[in-house]
Design a protein around this motif. Structure first.
Motif, short mmCIF file in Angstrom:
data_model
loop_
_atom_site.label_atom_id
_atom_site.label_comp_id
_atom_site.label_asym_id
_atom_site.label_seq_id
_atom_site.Cartn_x
_atom_site.Cartn_y
_atom_site.Cartn_z
N ASP A 118 -4.49 4.83 19.07
CA ASP A 118 -4.30 4.85 17.62
C ASP A 118 -2.84 5.10 17.24
O ASP A 118 -2.41 4.75 16.15
CB ASP A 118 -5.17 5.94 17.00
CG ASP A 118 -6.63 5.56 17.02
OD1 ASP A 118 -6.94 4.49 16.50
OD2 ASP A 118 -7.44 6.32 17.58
N GLY A 119 -2.09 5.71 18.17
CA GLY A 119 -0.69 6.03 17.91
C GLY A 119 0.10 4.81 17.47
O GLY A 119 1.01 4.92 16.64
N PRO A 129 -2.08 8.99 2.69
CA PRO A 129 -1.91 9.60 4.01
C PRO A 129 -2.64 10.94 4.10
O PRO A 129 -2.76 11.65 3.10
CB PRO A 129 -0.40 9.82 4.11
CG PRO A 129 0.23 9.07 3.00
CD PRO A 129 -0.82 8.84 1.97
N ALA A 150 -4.24 10.54 13.84
CA ALA A 150 -4.51 9.11 13.72
C ALA A 150 -5.87 8.78 14.35
O ALA A 150 -6.63 7.97 13.81
CB ALA A 150 -3.40 8.30 14.39
N PRO A 158 -5.09 5.49 11.97
CA PRO A 158 -3.62 5.51 12.04
C PRO A 158 -2.95 5.13 10.72
O PRO A 158 -1.83 5.55 10.45
CB PRO A 158 -3.30 4.49 13.13
CG PRO A 158 -4.51 3.67 13.30
CD PRO A 158 -5.67 4.51 12.90
N GLU A 159 -3.65 4.37 9.87
CA GLU A 159 -3.02 3.96 8.61
C GLU A 159 -2.87 5.14 7.66
O GLU A 159 -2.19 5.04 6.64
CB GLU A 159 -3.81 2.80 7.97
CG GLU A 159 -5.22 3.11 7.49
CD GLU A 159 -6.23 3.28 8.63
OE1 GLU A 159 -5.90 2.97 9.79
OE2 GLU A 159 -7.37 3.76 8.36
N ARG A 160 -3.47 6.28 8.01
CA ARG A 160 -3.36 7.46 7.14
C ARG A 160 -2.38 8.49 7.69
O ARG A 160 -2.40 9.64 7.29
CB ARG A 160 -4.74 8.09 6.92
CG ARG A 160 -5.70 7.15 6.18
CD ARG A 160 -6.92 7.89 5.69
NE ARG A 160 -6.56 8.99 4.83
CZ ARG A 160 -7.35 10.04 4.63
NH1 ARG A 160 -8.51 10.12 5.23
NH2 ARG A 160 -6.98 11.02 3.83
N VAL A 161 -1.52 8.04 8.62
CA VAL A 161 -0.52 8.95 9.18
C VAL A 161 0.87 8.36 9.00
O VAL A 161 1.11 7.21 9.35
CB VAL A 161 -0.79 9.21 10.69
CG1 VAL A 161 0.28 10.10 11.27
CG2 VAL A 161 -2.17 9.84 10.88
N ILE A 184 0.51 4.22 13.65
CA ILE A 184 1.15 5.22 12.76
C ILE A 184 2.29 4.57 11.99
O ILE A 184 3.04 3.76 12.54
CB ILE A 184 1.70 6.39 13.62
CG1 ILE A 184 0.56 7.16 14.27
CG2 ILE A 184 2.57 7.32 12.79
CD1 ILE A 184 1.02 8.21 15.25
N ALA A 199 0.59 13.68 15.50
CA ALA A 199 0.38 12.53 14.61
C ALA A 199 -0.65 11.59 15.22
O ALA A 199 -1.54 11.08 14.53
CB ALA A 199 1.70 11.82 14.35
N ALA A 200 -0.54 11.39 16.54
CA ALA A 200 -1.50 10.51 17.22
C ALA A 200 -2.90 11.14 17.20
O ALA A 200 -3.90 10.43 17.07
CB ALA A 200 -1.05 10.26 18.65
#
Ligand code: TYD
Ligand code: MG
Length: 488
Positions: A156-157, A182, A123, A128-131, A160, A119-120
């Motif tokens: 960026d993590g 997302p 991101a 990150p706003e898209r995870v 999330i 996920a990171a």
């Protein structure tokens, strides 16, 4: 609108294969499992009829008219490279937008850890706003704690979106209403997921299947890559196994021994890539790390040669992995002898025991037998027969295999040996890792034996010959071996 359609309906869903029936029966008519039907209330049809066409693919293709293949546009959305090489490799180059991926594995093996890292990675790629990371297993604080431990909070993590929710309807609502859309949605796990329309408990086949269907309906049109976690049940299958595996685009499984560090990631199904590739990770202080030299990851470390141990140059897809095969035989106390195998098929071991007894003079019928692959690896290629047989013979005679030797080959019922594919690639890797001798089946009319610098290749025609060749050296005989080979 009749009243009947709004009334809750009852179906009997088989917990083993997912088939549903109108009446209860003792045995499932689809998969023959006994007592597997569970009453499940269905308030409405779980699958709405879909008239429209999903826009997930590329180009405009109408559902009713065929399009020339050449006119179909290329996918609009490129793959998302996660940035974790081993994971991208198994996926076939990254996550495909709009795809539904199932990640299976035993509890505690590292699924959530790997996905938080993934996920990171996404991101960092798309923002990150898209995870979105939805979890019904842990609290947000627990996920934060893990992210902190993995060093993902600072980058960026930290951005999330975490959703502690087990209702798939709620998760889908958040995902579809969020702007920007997302790119990745992680759902951890399918066993905790519930769908509003169904009354069955979370984790039942009905819920698991409905949840996966719902997620697929979310993923495809919106182009969201959805990764669903599935815990593997004791018998080794993912809950609602057959139904889920058919539904999703890719099935990845994470294997390994819980108390050892090495983890193997395999694709058992992949609509967008090869199912042959494997990824090798090491679970450490900072999560799942890629292993620098995967070929040696499954070699056990011990001081000297040990009876019952043989190294096999296996091939997982295009990647050669050297794995230590361990066998232990002990005189049984009488009665039915024990046959325990981990990482290999028990039936294969039973067959080898029979062939060893009848064709190679290695009598194990009344012995207890334990077989294990180092590092928790599972291998199902037939080439493992020969190393397994040698390991058992070595343990029975309490004589170690000649040091720095590898063995590979399939064993037939007559004690004959059959060649394996990709021999040269396997042997090159063995030579690179310092092995000096390889016991392989003598080729028939097929291809010639490869020549590998630094590796003595011993071609044998039968199991009996192979065992003699493997056990001819051993610790005490090493010097004699050296002089013999110098003489000839
Ligand atoms: P987890 O990802 O929670 O497993 P799953 O989701 O498959 O159930 O992994 C849990 C195990 O991993 C736990 O025993 C602790 C260990 N671990 C590490 O060794 N290092 C780490 O950095 C993390 C986060 C976990
Ligand atoms: Mg978990």
């Amino acid at each position: 609108m009749s009243k009947a359609s709004a009334r809750p309906q009852t179906r009997y869903v088989c917990q083993s294969c997912g088939e549903s029936f109108l009446r209860w029966e003792g045995q499932c008519r689809a998969c023959s499992a006994w007592n597997s039907l569970v009453e499940t209330r269905v308030r409405s049809e779980p699958r709405p009829s879909r008239g429209g066409v999903g826009s997930g693919g590329g180009g405009s293709v109408s559902a009713t008219a065929a399009t020339r293949l050449g006119d179909v546009g290329e996918p609009e959305r490129p793959r998302l490279a996660i940035g974790i090489g081993e994971l991208d490799r198994v996926l076939g180059g990254g996550l495909v937008p709009g795809s539904l991926v199932l990640l299976g594995g035993e509890p505690g093996i590292g699924k959530s850890t790997l996905l938080l890292q993934a996920a990171a990675g996404i991101a960092a790629l798309v923002g990150p706003e898209r995870v979105l990371y939805a979890t019904g297993e842990e609290s947000a604080a627990q996920v934060r704690l893990r992210a902190e431990r993995l060093g993902l909070l600072a980058g960026d993590g930290g951005g999330i979106g975490i959703l502690t929710e087990s209702s798939i309807d709620r998760i889908a609502e958040v995902a579809s209403q969020q702007t920007p859309r997302p790119a990745l949605l992680v759902v951890d796990s399918v066993q905790t997921a519930t769908v509003d329309d169904l009354d069955g408990p979370a984790g039942s086949v009905g819920q698991v299947r409905a949840a996966a269907l719902r997620l697929m309906e979310l993923a495809k049109p919106a182009g969201i890559a959805v990764v669903l976690v599935g815990h593997v049940t004791k018998d080794g299958s993912i809950a609602g196994p057959k139904t889920l595996e058919h539904l999703v685009d890719a099935v990845l499984t994470l294997e390994g021994e819980r108390y050892a560090a090495i983890r193997l990631l395999r694709a058992t199904k992949n609509r967008f890539g090869s199912t042959e590739e494997v990824g090798v990770f090491e679970m450490g202080e900072a999560g799942m790390a890629e292993v620098a030299d995967p070929a040696r990851a499954f070699l056990a470390e011990h001081d000297g040669p040990a009876p019952g141990s043989v190294v096999a140059p296996t091939l997982e897809g295009s990647r050669p992995l050297l794995v230590e095969v361990q066998g232990l035989v002990a005189p049984g106390p009488g009665g039915t002898p024990r046959r325990t195998a981990s990482g290999v098929d028990t039936n294969r071991v039973a067959l080898l025991v029979a062939v060893l007894g009848r064709r190679a003079g290695v009598g194990l019928a009344s012995h207890d037998i334990y077989v294990n692959l180092a590092g928790g690896l599972t291998v199902d290629e037939p080439g493992l027969d020969l190393p397994l047989a040698i390991a058992l013979a070595s343990s029975l005679r309490d004589r170690p295999v000649t040091p720095a030797t590898v063995a590979i080959g399939e064993v037939g019922l007559l004690g004959e040996l059959r060649p394996v594919i990709g021999l040269e690639r396997r042997l090159r890797e063995a030579a690179r890792l310092g092995f000096v001798r390889a016991i392989v089946p003598r080729p028939g009319r097929g291809p010639m034996l490869p020549a590998v610098a630094g590796l003595e290749i011993v071609a044998v025609g039968s199991l009996r010959e192979a065992i003699e060749a493997a056990l001819s050296g051993g610790a005490g005989d090493a010097r004699r071996m050296a002089t013999t080979s110098a003489r000839c």
